[in-house]
Design a protein around this motif. Structure first.
Motif, PDB file in Angstrom:
ATOM      1  N   ASN B   7     -40.548  -3.861  38.447  1.00 15.17           N
ATOM      2  CA  ASN B   7     -40.305  -2.624  37.689  1.00 15.17           C
ATOM      3  C   ASN B   7     -38.809  -2.433  37.413  1.00 15.17           C
ATOM      4  O   ASN B   7     -38.414  -1.996  36.333  1.00 15.17           O
ATOM      5  N   ARG B   8     -37.992  -2.788  38.411  1.00 13.23           N
ATOM      6  CA  ARG B   8     -36.538  -2.695  38.211  1.00 13.23           C
ATOM      7  C   ARG B   8     -36.100  -3.606  37.057  1.00 13.23           C
ATOM      8  O   ARG B   8     -35.299  -3.216  36.209  1.00 13.23           O
ATOM      9  N   PHE B  11     -37.131  -2.230  33.759  1.00 14.72           N
ATOM     10  CA  PHE B  11     -36.297  -1.073  33.397  1.00 14.72           C
ATOM     11  C   PHE B  11     -34.947  -1.542  32.839  1.00 14.72           C
ATOM     12  O   PHE B  11     -34.509  -1.099  31.774  1.00 14.72           O
ATOM     13  N   ILE B  12     -34.301  -2.453  33.577  1.00 14.04           N
ATOM     14  CA  ILE B  12     -32.973  -2.935  33.144  1.00 14.04           C
ATOM     15  C   ILE B  12     -33.078  -3.650  31.787  1.00 14.04           C
ATOM     16  O   ILE B  12     -32.247  -3.447  30.885  1.00 14.04           O
ATOM     17  N   ILE B  15     -33.508  -1.081  29.046  1.00 12.16           N
ATOM     18  CA  ILE B  15     -32.233  -0.401  28.747  1.00 12.16           C
ATOM     19  C   ILE B  15     -31.348  -1.341  27.909  1.00 12.16           C
ATOM     20  O   ILE B  15     -30.731  -0.914  26.930  1.00 12.16           O
ATOM     21  N   PHE B  18     -32.668  -1.421  24.473  1.00  7.31           N
ATOM     22  CA  PHE B  18     -32.365  -0.142  23.819  1.00  7.31           C
ATOM     23  C   PHE B  18     -30.920  -0.143  23.295  1.00  7.31           C
ATOM     24  O   PHE B  18     -30.670   0.230  22.149  1.00  7.31           O
ATOM     25  N   ILE B  19     -29.985  -0.605  24.133  1.00  5.36           N
ATOM     26  CA  ILE B  19     -28.565  -0.627  23.720  1.00  5.36           C
ATOM     27  C   ILE B  19     -28.370  -1.581  22.532  1.00  5.36           C
ATOM     28  O   ILE B  19     -27.701  -1.248  21.557  1.00  5.36           O
ATOM     29  N   ILE B  22     -29.741   0.057  19.407  1.00  6.38           N
ATOM     30  CA  ILE B  22     -28.859   1.118  18.875  1.00  6.38           C
ATOM     31  C   ILE B  22     -27.694   0.477  18.112  1.00  6.38           C
ATOM     32  O   ILE B  22     -27.325   0.930  17.024  1.00  6.38           O
ATOM     33  N   ARG B  30     -25.327   2.342   8.616  1.00  6.09           N
ATOM     34  CA  ARG B  30     -23.984   2.523   8.046  1.00  6.09           C
ATOM     35  C   ARG B  30     -23.613   1.372   7.120  1.00  6.09           C
ATOM     36  O   ARG B  30     -22.535   1.382   6.536  1.00  6.09           O
ATOM     37  N   GLN B  31     -24.489   0.377   7.030  1.00  5.91           N
ATOM     38  CA  GLN B  31     -24.227  -0.831   6.230  1.00  5.91           C
ATOM     39  C   GLN B  31     -22.897  -1.455   6.618  1.00  5.91           C
ATOM     40  O   GLN B  31     -22.121  -1.904   5.770  1.00  5.91           O
ATOM     41  N   SER B  32     -22.626  -1.448   7.903  1.00  4.16           N
ATOM     42  CA  SER B  32     -21.372  -2.016   8.383  1.00  4.16           C
ATOM     43  C   SER B  32     -21.626  -3.426   8.910  1.00  4.16           C
ATOM     44  O   SER B  32     -22.768  -3.836   9.116  1.00  4.16           O
ATOM     45  N   SER B  73     -41.337   2.802  32.857  1.00  3.73           N
ATOM     46  CA  SER B  73     -40.895   2.155  34.111  1.00  3.73           C
ATOM     47  C   SER B  73     -40.190   3.179  35.004  1.00  3.73           C
ATOM     48  O   SER B  73     -40.277   3.104  36.229  1.00  3.73           O
ATOM     49  N   PHE B  74     -39.517   4.166  34.378  1.00  2.24           N
ATOM     50  CA  PHE B  74     -38.915   5.256  35.164  1.00  2.24           C
ATOM     51  C   PHE B  74     -40.014   6.059  35.857  1.00  2.24           C
ATOM     52  O   PHE B  74     -39.931   6.346  37.054  1.00  2.24           O
TER      53      PHE B  74
END
Lengths: 212, 141
Positions: B7-8, B11-12, B15, B18-19, B22, B30-32, B73-74
């Motif tokens: 589970n750890r 979770f990691i 995350i 997710f990062i 993003i 932003r089309q950057s 997972s949290f």
């Protein structure tokens, strides 16, 4: 629901992640400080339109880059639409993967020695797929350039140095793609020519409104 | 590997996904430019209409998927309910199908590989494998 030490650890990681992303979002949303004209335009840069216009556009471009060609018509249209309210500066940024790009930049600068930079730029973009020594000579002939002077200028060390200076300037600014536009010193993020047209039109309208 | 450690890891990895999501999503919106070790692959993918299914940028789907996995997972740290694992399995299987489709699209249609999409695809496969492994084990007290 039981809150174990594991739960608290996971919660801490979630809060930290959200915090870092929020911080980065705020940091990147701060608009960059506009660059000055002296930072973006050098004394030898070719400028069309009104040099003292409040709205000024700087383009880092490559004559062999298809996207630059796609934008060239819009840049031309804008400079004709706003002859008194806009200045357009062209800076060379020939990309290494384009074999004729640097030579085309030299050819344009050689034409400038006879006052025909923008005419030559127009021809270079229009014939982008067929750039060669033979085509440069025919472009020069069609612009009624003095052929001897034109060929001499193509070998000029000062013209080569001007182009190197533009490349160096672009590299210092972090440019890695063409075309790259700066409007009133602020780097633009434009995906299509219509985006550029809108940005310039809005800037010209804003400058006019502030004069009233 | 105990269920707690599995589970750890999930979770990691969620995350991390997710990062990544993003980061790529802001580039889409932003089309950057985007940092890419696979040449112009990321730009090719970003500009392809296939990276915008139903008008939704692909990384947004990844962000939602990884967020759901991270939340589940949290919640697993507070409860041993098997329904949470089934939820993770559903999300993981959807993720695997989605990244497989998108990787195929990159290779066969867009003809460009985005480094971040490739990492995310591997990440999702591993997460799904870990969820299945966790399901096959008995819950610890």
């Amino acid at each position: 629901m039981k809150f174990t030490s594991e739960t608290k650890l996971f919660l801490g990681i979630i809060i930290l992640t959200v915090g870092i992303i929020t911080g980065a979002g705020i940091l990147f949303s701060i608009p960059p400080k506009p660059l000055s004209k002296s930072e973006l335009i050098s004394p030898h840069t070719n400028i069309t339109g009104n040099p003292s216009a409040k709205t000024w556009l700087v383009e880092f471009s490559d004559f062999q880059c298809p996207a630059c060609k796609a934008f060239a018509g819009t840049v031309d249209m804008l400079s004709k639409k706003y002859p008194d309210d806009l200045s357009v500066a062209y800076r060379h940024f020939p990309l290494p993967q384009h074999q004729q790009a640097r030579e085309a930049a030299i050819v344009a600068e050689a034409a400038e020695q006879q006052g025909k930079f923008w005419d030559m730029a127009h021809l270079l973009f229009a014939n982008q797929e067929a750039l060669s020594d033979a085509s440069y000579a025919s472009f020069a002939a069609s612009l009624t350039l003095d052929p001897v002077l034109f060929e001499t200028d193509r070998k000029s060390a000062s013209i080569a140095a001007h182009i190197d200076e533009d490349i160096s300037s672009g590299t210092t600014l972090g440019i890695d793609a063409t075309p790259t536009f700066y409007l009133n010193g602020v780097k633009l993020t434009v995906g299509m020519p219509a985006d550029l047209e809108k940005a310039v039109t809005d800037a010209v309208a804003g400058a006019k409104a502030s004069q009233k | 590997m105990t269920n707690k450690n599995i589970n750890r890891a999930i979770f990691i990895m969620s995350i991390a996904g997710f990062i990544m999501g993003i980061y790529v999503l802001q580039s889409f919106l932003r089309q950057s430019g985007i940092i890419c070790l696979t040449g112009s692959g990321c730009e090719m993918v970003r500009k392809s209409p296939y990276a915008w299914p139903f008008g939704i940028p692909v990384p947004a789907i990844g962000v939602v998927g990884y967020t759901i996995l991270a939340i589940l997972s949290f919640l697993r740290t507070t409860s041993n309910k098997r329904s949470l694992l089934y939820g993770m399995l559903g999300m993981g299987l959807f993720g695997v199908v989605f990244v497989t489709w998108f990787t195929y699209t990159e290779l066969a249609i867009i003809r460009g590989i985005c480094m971040w999409c490739a990492i995310s695809a591997v990440n999702m496969y591993v997460i799904c494998a870990l969820v299945i492994r966790s399901l096959s084990k008995k819950e610890e007290a």
